[in-house]
Design a protein around this motif. Structure first.
Motif, short mmCIF file in Angstrom:
data_model
loop_
_atom_site.label_atom_id
_atom_site.label_comp_id
_atom_site.label_asym_id
_atom_site.label_seq_id
_atom_site.Cartn_x
_atom_site.Cartn_y
_atom_site.Cartn_z
N ILE A 71 30.79 87.65 -23.17
CA ILE A 71 30.32 86.25 -23.02
C ILE A 71 31.34 85.44 -22.25
O ILE A 71 30.98 84.59 -21.42
N ASN A 72 32.63 85.69 -22.50
CA ASN A 72 33.68 84.94 -21.81
C ASN A 72 33.65 85.17 -20.30
O ASN A 72 33.93 84.26 -19.51
N LEU A 106 31.02 82.84 -18.88
CA LEU A 106 31.25 81.40 -19.01
C LEU A 106 32.38 80.90 -18.13
O LEU A 106 32.40 79.71 -17.77
N THR A 119 29.51 76.52 -24.50
CA THR A 119 28.52 76.98 -23.53
C THR A 119 27.81 75.82 -22.83
O THR A 119 27.42 75.94 -21.68
N ASP A 120 27.66 74.68 -23.55
CA ASP A 120 27.02 73.49 -22.97
C ASP A 120 27.68 72.26 -23.59
O ASP A 120 27.41 71.91 -24.74
#
Length: 338
Positions: A61-62, A65, A198-199
């Motif tokens: 995931i990193n 992002l 993430t947001d």
């Protein structure tokens, strides 16, 4: 055969005893020094699971992002704790429901001290101690920044103090309920942080965490008052008896001691709520400042765009002469002679 006995010493909880019941015999457990060997084994298991979550979930995931170093560290911390709090919360809820601690609140203090534990209760406590002890070497393995180490050490020490205190002082039933409430609030907090990373415009889960945090604090304070103020003073055995695991129930017969403990609990919960309120006020202030700055920027952009449109439509004046947008004077229209 010898190898199997040694393996059981590492894998399975020790100090099992047969307790006679109306239906026959029930195997239960108490604690001792051999528990340290079992905890050591599960520390290594926790380190392996930590690495698996990091490698196959958080690192992937990193990479998508592209977070900064500070956010990268916080994202990894919250990701690990979300996995742990979710698993431990579900496990803890299953234990307290199957053991009947929620349906029968009196069981939290009845027949104290609770020296003999069911298998799942003891195994849960051993795994919890192993996890929070494994968090100490993980500070080195994860290369946590020096500024973050004191905060994480305080968090680890508080969890170890609570879990080990409940386990050694035979307050495991009360400790389970308190852990369930704490893990519920912590799960929502770290989940909100993951969503925020993430947001950054999505802060709805922080509002959910705020509600859950306040509710769990109220339940925690109520539980302390119920058990310490009304439950333990009514225990039949009020004499100091370390051999039977009765360490301090006799102290709760003393009204002064009981009120002092409740006062300390209330002050601690008040300090936690004060930090929470301070955090919320700071967050709301930053939110409104950000919103006002965005409105000012949007208003300035709108004014600039409007001025451009006016210049484009009507031209502009220079030295008293109207000029077009390209800087040339508008050509006068010649009149035809009749």
């Amino acid at each position: 055969q010898v190898t199997a006995k040694t393996a059981f010493l590492f894998i399975l909880p020790q100090y099992n005893v047969s307790v006679p019941t109306a239906d026959g015999e029930l195997v239960q457990y108490h604690y001792g020094l051999k528990d340290l060997i079992t905890i050591l084994f599960y520390i290594f298991i926790a380190i392996i699971l930590h690495a698996v979550v990091q490698e196959y979930a958080l690192d992937k995931i990193n990479r998508r992002l592209h977070l900064s170093k500070v956010k990268h560290s916080k994202f990894n911390e919250s990701g690990q704790l979300v996995a742990f709090h979710l698993t431990s919360g579900i496990w803890c809820l299953y234990v307290v429901v199957t053991e009947g601690y929620i349906s029968n609140p009196r069981s939290l203090w009845e027949n104290y001290p609770h020296v003999y534990l069911p298998y799942q209760v003891k195994f849960f406590y051993l795994c919890q101690l192993a996890y929070w002890l494994h968090a100490l070497p993980e500070l080195y393995f994860q290369k946590v920044r020096k500024e973050e180490i004191p905060r994480q050490l305080r968090c680890i020490a508080l969890y170890l103090l609570h879990i080990a205190g409940a386990y050694l002082l035979n307050l495991t039933r009360l400790g389970l309920i308190l852990l369930l409430l704490q893990y519920l609030a912590e799960f929502f907090f770290h989940m909100a942080r993951l969503v925020y990373f993430t947001d950054e415009n999505n802060e709805k889960l922080f509002n959910v965490w705020a509600v859950v945090f306040v509710v769990t604090r109220l339940f925690t304070l109520t539980l302390y008052i119920l058990v310490i103020g009304f439950g333990l003073p009514r225990v039949e055995t009020q004499a100091l008896d370390p051999e039977r695991g009765n360490f301090f129930s006799f102290l709760f017969n003393n009204v002064l001691f009981r009120m002092s403990v409740l006062l300390l609990v209330c002050l601690f919960q008040a300090s936690v709520m004060w930090r929470f309120i301070h955090f919320q006020l700071r967050r709301w202030r930053e939110y409104w400042n950000e919103q006002s700055s965005r409105k000012r920027a949007a208003a300035a952009a709108g004014t600039k765009q409007q001025s451009k449109l006016l210049k484009r439509d009507s031209g502009y004046h220079e030295n008293g002469v109207v000029k077009a947008e390209n800087g040339t004077s508008p050509r006068t229209k010649k009149l035809k002679s009749p």
